[in-house]
Design an enzyme around this catalytic site. Structure first.
Site, mmCIF file in Angstrom:
data_model
loop_
_atom_site.group_PDB
_atom_site.id
_atom_site.type_symbol
_atom_site.label_atom_id
_atom_site.label_comp_id
_atom_site.label_asym_id
_atom_site.label_seq_id
_atom_site.Cartn_x
_atom_site.Cartn_y
_atom_site.Cartn_z
ATOM 1 N N LYS A 13 0.833 -1.211 0.000
ATOM 2 C CA LYS A 13 0.000 0.000 0.000
ATOM 3 C C LYS A 13 0.868 1.262 0.000
ATOM 4 C CE LYS A 13 -2.174 -0.963 3.878
ATOM 5 N NZ LYS A 13 -1.592 -2.254 4.289
ATOM 6 N N ARG A 88 -8.994 0.994 9.348
ATOM 7 C CA ARG A 88 -8.445 -0.316 9.673
ATOM 8 C C ARG A 88 -9.458 -1.182 10.386
ATOM 9 N NH1 ARG A 88 -2.839 0.640 9.114
ATOM 10 N NH2 ARG A 88 -1.570 -1.194 9.510
ATOM 11 N N ARG A 127 11.952 -5.614 4.470
ATOM 12 C CA ARG A 127 11.692 -4.201 4.153
ATOM 13 C C ARG A 127 12.695 -3.271 4.832
ATOM 14 N NH1 ARG A 127 5.868 -1.643 4.917
ATOM 15 N NH2 ARG A 127 6.040 -2.342 7.063
ATOM 16 N N ARG A 160 12.023 -1.258 10.284
ATOM 17 C CA ARG A 160 10.999 -0.833 11.243
ATOM 18 C C ARG A 160 10.938 -1.799 12.414
ATOM 19 N NH1 ARG A 160 5.532 0.512 8.056
ATOM 20 N NH2 ARG A 160 4.753 -0.726 9.793
ATOM 21 N N ARG A 171 0.527 -8.567 13.583
ATOM 22 C CA ARG A 171 -0.121 -7.620 12.670
ATOM 23 C C ARG A 171 -1.029 -8.350 11.685
ATOM 24 N NH1 ARG A 171 5.025 -5.090 10.545
ATOM 25 N NH2 ARG A 171 3.765 -3.947 9.053
HETATM 26 P P1 ADP Z 1 1.398 -1.817 7.872
HETATM 27 O O1 ADP Z 1 0.199 -1.522 7.038
HETATM 28 O O2 ADP Z 1 2.560 -2.291 7.056
HETATM 29 O O3 ADP Z 1 1.124 -2.666 9.064
HETATM 30 P P2 ADP Z 1 1.424 0.939 8.842
HETATM 31 O O4 ADP Z 1 2.594 1.812 8.694
HETATM 32 O O5 ADP Z 1 0.198 1.258 8.060
HETATM 33 O O6 ADP Z 1 1.977 -0.496 8.506
HETATM 34 O O7 ADP Z 1 0.998 0.852 10.391
HETATM 35 C C1 ADP Z 1 1.916 0.590 11.418
HETATM 36 C C2 ADP Z 1 1.212 0.588 12.775
HETATM 37 O O8 ADP Z 1 0.621 1.874 13.027
HETATM 38 C C3 ADP Z 1 0.049 -0.389 12.904
HETATM 39 O O9 ADP Z 1 0.479 -1.686 13.234
HETATM 40 C C4 ADP Z 1 -0.774 0.276 14.023
HETATM 41 O O10 ADP Z 1 -0.213 0.066 15.281
HETATM 42 C C5 ADP Z 1 -0.624 1.748 13.713
HETATM 43 N N1 ADP Z 1 -1.720 2.249 12.834
HETATM 44 C C6 ADP Z 1 -1.598 2.730 11.571
HETATM 45 N N2 ADP Z 1 -2.791 3.099 11.073
HETATM 46 C C7 ADP Z 1 -3.706 2.825 12.040
HETATM 47 C C8 ADP Z 1 -5.112 2.960 12.145
HETATM 48 N N3 ADP Z 1 -5.844 3.433 11.135
HETATM 49 N N4 ADP Z 1 -5.706 2.582 13.296
HETATM 50 C C9 ADP Z 1 -5.002 2.105 14.327
HETATM 51 N N5 ADP Z 1 -3.683 1.930 14.310
HETATM 52 C C10 ADP Z 1 -3.019 2.292 13.176
#
Ligand code: ADP
Ligand code: ZN
Length: 221
Positions: A13, A88, A127, A160, A171
């Protein structure tokens, strides 16, 4: 064009959203990036979010939704945006619908980047992210020209903290439980398009652009 990119962590994404944002001239809004900025700047929000993120859990809806609201009301979102990492869960999707309804707007299109578990794990565990520009690389699939240095800005690359094996598992579990019901939610609203994200990233990109063109005022894209 108000677009959501949906899909499991590691589906690409962020990679797709960054290129799309340039091609479509729209802001890329990543709640993960915004949260990580807050963590590295040590803001109140960052302090509250940090532990959830390191565990691979979702940050509480109220915090993320408030942060998103502030972002999507910035003037650069006049022609739309590309959302990556939000919503999410169903609660966030409803909050987003309400937020947009207040401005007589709505989501135009949701792209579901579908990916298989082995591919996800391989992508996440290799990554590398640029500490300066946020660009994404991969130790095996997309290695930088110089070891651990960003091709675009010469910033330092890092792994990360949530890209460790146990956290990746967590996750994926959170995704299955909380985020995958969004597929049905947007399908019921006839906004969902599924693409296989296991393919080459340029192939995926051109498919998304085709879909965006079909769904937009031809003058805008
Ligand atoms: P990925 O999609 O690769 O897991 P992201 O960078 O989108 O990575 O998200 C990393 C972390 O940030 C998530 O595991 C969560 O803890 C937090 N996070 C991101 N977006 C949201 C959201 N919309 N609601 C709740 N937590 C979020
Ligand atoms: Zn960089």
């Amino acid at each position: 064009m108000r677009m959501i990119l949906l899909g499991p962590p590691g589906a690409g994404k962020g990679t797709q959203a960054k290129t799309l944002a340039q091609k479509l001239d729209l802001p890329h809004i990543s709640t993960g990036d915004l949260l990580r900025q807050n963590v590295s700047q040590g803001t109140n929000l960052g302090k509250q979010a940090k532990d959830f993120m390191n565990k691979g859990a979702l940050v509480p809806d109220e915090l993320v939704t408030e942060m998103l609201k502030q972002r999507v009301t910035q003037p650069d979102t006049g022609n739309g945006f590309i959302l990556d990492g939000y919503p999410r869960n169903i609660n966030q999707a409803k909050a987003l619908d309400d937020m947009l309804k207040e401005r007589n707007d709505a989501i135009d299109i949701v792209i579901y980047l579908d990916s298989s578990e082995p591919v996800i794990i391989q992508r996440l565990s290799g990554r590398l992210v640029c500490s300066a520009c946020g660009g994404n690389f991969h130790a095996a699939n997309m290695p930088p020209k110089v070891n651990m240095i960003c091709d675009n800005c010469q910033g330092k690359l890092y792994q990360r903290s949530d890209d460790k094996p146990q956290t990746i598992k967590k996750r994926l579990q959170v995704y299955l439980e909380e985020s995958s019901p969004l597929i049905q939610y947007y399908n019921d609203k006839h906004k969902l398009y599924r693409l296989s994200a296991d393919e080459d990233k340029d192939v995926v990109l051109s498919r998304i652009i085709d879909l965006a063109k079909e769904h937009n005022d031809p003058h805008k894209v």
